[in-house]
Design a protein around this motif. Structure first.
Motif, PDB file in Angstrom:
ATOM      1  N   VAL A 180      28.894  40.937  40.804  1.00 56.39           N
ATOM      2  CA  VAL A 180      29.770  40.465  39.728  1.00 56.39           C
ATOM      3  C   VAL A 180      29.046  39.384  38.939  1.00 56.39           C
ATOM      4  CG1 VAL A 180      31.907  41.047  40.922  1.00 56.39           C
ATOM      5  CG2 VAL A 180      30.913  38.795  41.270  1.00 56.39           C
ATOM      6  N   LEU A 181      29.099  39.475  37.625  1.00 61.39           N
ATOM      7  CA  LEU A 181      28.445  38.504  36.754  1.00 61.39           C
ATOM      8  C   LEU A 181      29.379  37.329  36.485  1.00 61.39           C
ATOM      9  CD1 LEU A 181      26.693  40.925  34.234  1.00 61.39           C
ATOM     10  CD2 LEU A 181      25.855  40.013  36.405  1.00 61.39           C
ATOM     11  N   MET A 182      28.793  36.165  36.178  1.00 61.44           N
ATOM     12  CA  MET A 182      29.565  34.940  36.001  1.00 61.44           C
ATOM     13  C   MET A 182      29.132  34.226  34.726  1.00 61.44           C
ATOM     14  SD  MET A 182      29.192  33.687  39.967  1.00 61.44           S
ATOM     15  CE  MET A 182      30.019  32.117  39.708  1.00 61.44           C
ATOM     16  N   ASN A 183      30.121  33.826  33.910  1.00 62.33           N
ATOM     17  CA  ASN A 183      29.836  33.082  32.688  1.00 62.33           C
ATOM     18  C   ASN A 183      29.845  31.573  32.909  1.00 62.33           C
ATOM     19  OD1 ASN A 183      29.528  35.296  30.868  1.00 62.33           O
ATOM     20  ND2 ASN A 183      31.749  35.620  30.967  1.00 62.33           N
ATOM     21  N   SER A 184      30.273  31.158  34.089  1.00 59.97           N
ATOM     22  CA  SER A 184      30.300  29.746  34.469  1.00 59.97           C
ATOM     23  C   SER A 184      30.523  29.693  35.969  1.00 59.97           C
ATOM     24  CB  SER A 184      31.417  28.998  33.734  1.00 59.97           C
ATOM     25  OG  SER A 184      32.678  29.518  34.114  1.00 59.97           O
ATOM     26  N   PRO A 185      30.292  28.535  36.601  1.00 60.53           N
ATOM     27  CA  PRO A 185      30.469  28.472  38.061  1.00 60.53           C
ATOM     28  C   PRO A 185      31.883  28.807  38.536  1.00 60.53           C
ATOM     29  CG  PRO A 185      29.166  26.620  37.297  1.00 60.53           C
ATOM     30  CD  PRO A 185      29.699  27.301  36.067  1.00 60.53           C
ATOM     31  N   ASN A 186      32.865  28.663  37.651  1.00 62.32           N
ATOM     32  CA  ASN A 186      34.247  28.968  38.053  1.00 62.32           C
ATOM     33  C   ASN A 186      34.749  30.283  37.475  1.00 62.32           C
ATOM     34  OD1 ASN A 186      34.384  28.024  35.385  1.00 62.32           O
ATOM     35  ND2 ASN A 186      36.486  27.286  35.651  1.00 62.32           N
ATOM     36  N   VAL A 241      34.208  39.932  53.140  1.00 64.08           N
ATOM     37  CA  VAL A 241      33.764  39.128  54.277  1.00 64.08           C
ATOM     38  C   VAL A 241      32.699  38.107  53.901  1.00 64.08           C
ATOM     39  CG1 VAL A 241      34.352  40.841  56.033  1.00 64.08           C
ATOM     40  CG2 VAL A 241      32.100  40.913  54.931  1.00 64.08           C
ATOM     41  N   ALA A 242      32.023  38.295  52.759  1.00 63.58           N
ATOM     42  CA  ALA A 242      30.959  37.359  52.391  1.00 63.58           C
ATOM     43  C   ALA A 242      30.688  37.432  50.897  1.00 63.58           C
ATOM     44  CB  ALA A 242      29.682  37.666  53.164  1.00 63.58           C
ATOM     45  N   VAL A 243      30.231  36.306  50.365  1.00 63.84           N
ATOM     46  CA  VAL A 243      29.819  36.216  48.965  1.00 63.84           C
ATOM     47  C   VAL A 243      28.512  35.439  48.920  1.00 63.84           C
ATOM     48  CG1 VAL A 243      30.388  35.346  46.663  1.00 63.84           C
ATOM     49  CG2 VAL A 243      32.211  36.233  48.141  1.00 63.84           C
ATOM     50  N   ILE A 244      27.494  36.034  48.312  1.00 64.38           N
ATOM     51  CA  ILE A 244      26.211  35.358  48.127  1.00 64.38           C
ATOM     52  C   ILE A 244      25.914  35.328  46.628  1.00 64.38           C
ATOM     53  CG2 ILE A 244      23.732  35.371  48.609  1.00 64.38           C
ATOM     54  CD1 ILE A 244      24.258  36.906  51.130  1.00 64.38           C
ATOM     55  N   GLY A 245      25.631  34.147  46.090  1.00 66.14           N
ATOM     56  CA  GLY A 245      25.442  34.098  44.646  1.00 66.14           C
ATOM     57  C   GLY A 245      24.553  32.992  44.139  1.00 66.14           C
ATOM     58  N   LYS A 246      24.283  33.075  42.836  1.00 67.96           N
ATOM     59  CA  LYS A 246      23.476  32.094  42.117  1.00 67.96           C
ATOM     60  C   LYS A 246      24.346  31.394  41.071  1.00 67.96           C
ATOM     61  CE  LYS A 246      19.719  31.270  41.992  1.00 67.96           C
ATOM     62  NZ  LYS A 246      18.912  30.228  42.691  1.00 67.96           N
ATOM     63  N   THR A 247      24.271  30.062  41.061  1.00 69.69           N
ATOM     64  CA  THR A 247      24.981  29.280  40.056  1.00 69.69           C
ATOM     65  C   THR A 247      23.967  28.565  39.171  1.00 69.69           C
ATOM     66  OG1 THR A 247      25.098  27.288  41.439  1.00 69.69           O
ATOM     67  CG2 THR A 247      26.907  28.884  41.633  1.00 69.69           C
ATOM     68  N   GLU A 248      24.454  28.088  38.022  1.00 63.54           N
ATOM     69  CA  GLU A 248      23.537  27.500  37.052  1.00 63.54           C
ATOM     70  C   GLU A 248      23.339  25.996  37.217  1.00 63.54           C
ATOM     71  OE1 GLU A 248      26.299  28.037  33.280  1.00 63.54           O
ATOM     72  OE2 GLU A 248      26.715  29.323  34.989  1.00 63.54           O
ATOM     73  N   GLY A 249      23.468  25.506  38.458  1.00 68.41           N
ATOM     74  CA  GLY A 249      23.218  24.095  38.716  1.00 68.41           C
ATOM     75  C   GLY A 249      21.724  23.823  38.846  1.00 68.41           C
ATOM     76  N   SER A 304      36.499  28.233  43.494  1.00 64.04           N
ATOM     77  CA  SER A 304      37.037  29.169  42.509  1.00 64.04           C
ATOM     78  C   SER A 304      37.239  30.562  43.104  1.00 64.04           C
ATOM     79  CB  SER A 304      36.107  29.243  41.293  1.00 64.04           C
ATOM     80  OG  SER A 304      35.969  27.973  40.692  1.00 64.04           O
ATOM     81  N   PHE A 305      36.233  31.037  43.851  1.00 64.23           N
ATOM     82  CA  PHE A 305      36.357  32.360  44.472  1.00 64.23           C
ATOM     83  C   PHE A 305      37.410  32.343  45.580  1.00 64.23           C
ATOM     84  CE2 PHE A 305      32.681  33.411  42.075  1.00 64.23           C
ATOM     85  CZ  PHE A 305      32.558  34.792  42.077  1.00 64.23           C
ATOM     86  N   ALA A 306      37.454  31.250  46.339  1.00 66.98           N
ATOM     87  CA  ALA A 306      38.444  31.164  47.418  1.00 66.98           C
ATOM     88  C   ALA A 306      39.865  31.175  46.859  1.00 66.98           C
ATOM     89  CB  ALA A 306      38.211  29.904  48.237  1.00 66.98           C
TER      90      ALA A 306
END
Length: 358
Positions: free
Chosen positions: A8-14, A34-42, A57-59
């Motif tokens: 899933v793509l993200m336009n912001s961390p939230n 069961v799991a989420v692995i991702g990259k944020t723009e920090g 946000s995902f929770a």
């Protein structure tokens, strides 16, 4: 069991709108996440709060769909975020689901998840952390139904670094720390968790380890771990991926070793290790490292001498561009810092591919 991976793509961390749509149209069952692995723009550093923001946000989204609390979601879903989407890297998340399915008749993607106890500040970057991670890795391997360690291709570990608050609390108790620099604690934290993976999978021997080798003796390493450290958690979360004969579905995972940050051929090697080609890749997970001495294939770089930009950011941007040039997809999980993750100058890369049903 069947493990599926949904990018899933993200336009912001939230931004959780993409996952929200997938749940709404029935592509993803929130009960199976069961799991989420991702990259944020920090910035990927000790003060990167985008990771915690994304987790919350995902929770909250999953909790809304399940009719429960975000705290309940955090107990049932493992979240691993890496900050830093330099260059062409695109903020995104890979959402893993687990469902009932008959064995595929061939080894398919399996996932085991384990969580350690909370670590005291003085345990971060020490043998205490190595041992608790090793125990958790063994538990995750058993949960995944993987008997042979050779079938383990990727172990993602996220653990704590030393925050200013943790350092102050430890000092008040007179505890001895590996360092009092929050950002400087990352190599120790990443190194200890990587050695925990190596110990559990038989890649290093117990008698070769000690506090004095962590983040120092880089000849001790694992080739399948991708470890990160952040200030948003106090325990370590382990996600172990491999192939098991008891698994169902049409996905498999393989891994390879990146000789350096421009080793484009390693992408194909990782896919081939899983029985596929680059055209079959669903998700890629890799580590990025500056070349030893800053010299890349005989050419000097400024990765290790740039006072303005940390070497990890240089390396992530470089490797992200190389992988994207092969796959055509810049939504790639690339994190920096390879302490005890492959030999010096090298780095691990894993690929989940779609191989079809047997």
């Amino acid at each position: 069991m069947r493990i599926d991976a949904h990018k899933v793509l993200m336009n912001s961390p939230n931004d959780v709108s993409a996952l929200d749509r997938m749940i709404a149209d029935g592509t993803v069952d929130p009960r199976e996440i069961v799991a989420v692995i991702g990259k944020t723009e920090g910035n990927g550093g000790a003060n990167d709060f985008t990771r915690g923001f994304a987790t919350l946000s995902f929770a909250l989204l999953i909790a809304r769909h399940l009719g429960t609390s975000s705290d309940a979601v955090l107990k049932r879903v493992a979240f691993v975020w890496s900050g830093g989407t330099e260059g062409v890297l695109s903020p995104h998340a890979t959402v893993f689901t687990r469902s009932e399915a008959a064995p595929a008749g061939a080894k398919r993607l399996a996932l085991g998840i384990a969580v350690t106890r909370d670590l005291a500040a003085e345990e971060v970057g020490t043998m205490a952390e190595v041992h608790v991670v090793a125990e958790a890795v063994r538990h995750a391997q058993a949960e995944a139904g993987i008997v042979d360690a050779a079938d383990v291709h990727y172990v993602q570990v996220k653990g704590p670094l030393l925050t200013p608050a943790m350092i102050a609390e430890a000092r008040a108790r007179g505890a001895r720390l590996v360092t009092t620099d929050p950002n400087g604690s990352k190599p120790y934290a990443r190194g200890a968790t990587a050695l925990g993976v190596a110990l559990a999978l038989g890649e290093v021997e117990e008698d070769a380890l000690g506090d004095d080798v962590i983040a120092r003796d880089m000849d001790l390493y694992t080739t399948v771990a991708n470890t990160s450290a952040g200030g948003e958690l106090k325990n370590c979360e382990i996600l172990l991926f491999g192939n098991a004969p008891t698994a169902g579905g049409d996905l498999a995972i393989g891994h390879a070793v990146l000789a350096d940050v421009v080793d484009a051929a390693a992408v194909a090697r990782a896919a081939a290790s899983a029985g596929g080609t680059t055209a079959d890749i669903v998700s890629i997970f890799a580590k990025a490292e500056a070349p030893p001495g800053g010299v890349l294939r005989g050419r000097r770089t400024t990765m290790l001498s740039d006072a303005d930009i940390n070497y990890e950011r240089h390396a992530r941007a470089s490797l992200g561009a190389v992988i994207a040039s092969v796959t055509g997809d810049s939504a790639i999980f690339v994190s920096g810092g390879t302490e005890h993750q492959c030999a010096p100058g090298e780095a691990p890369i894993a690929a989940i591919v779609r191989v079809g049903t047997a």
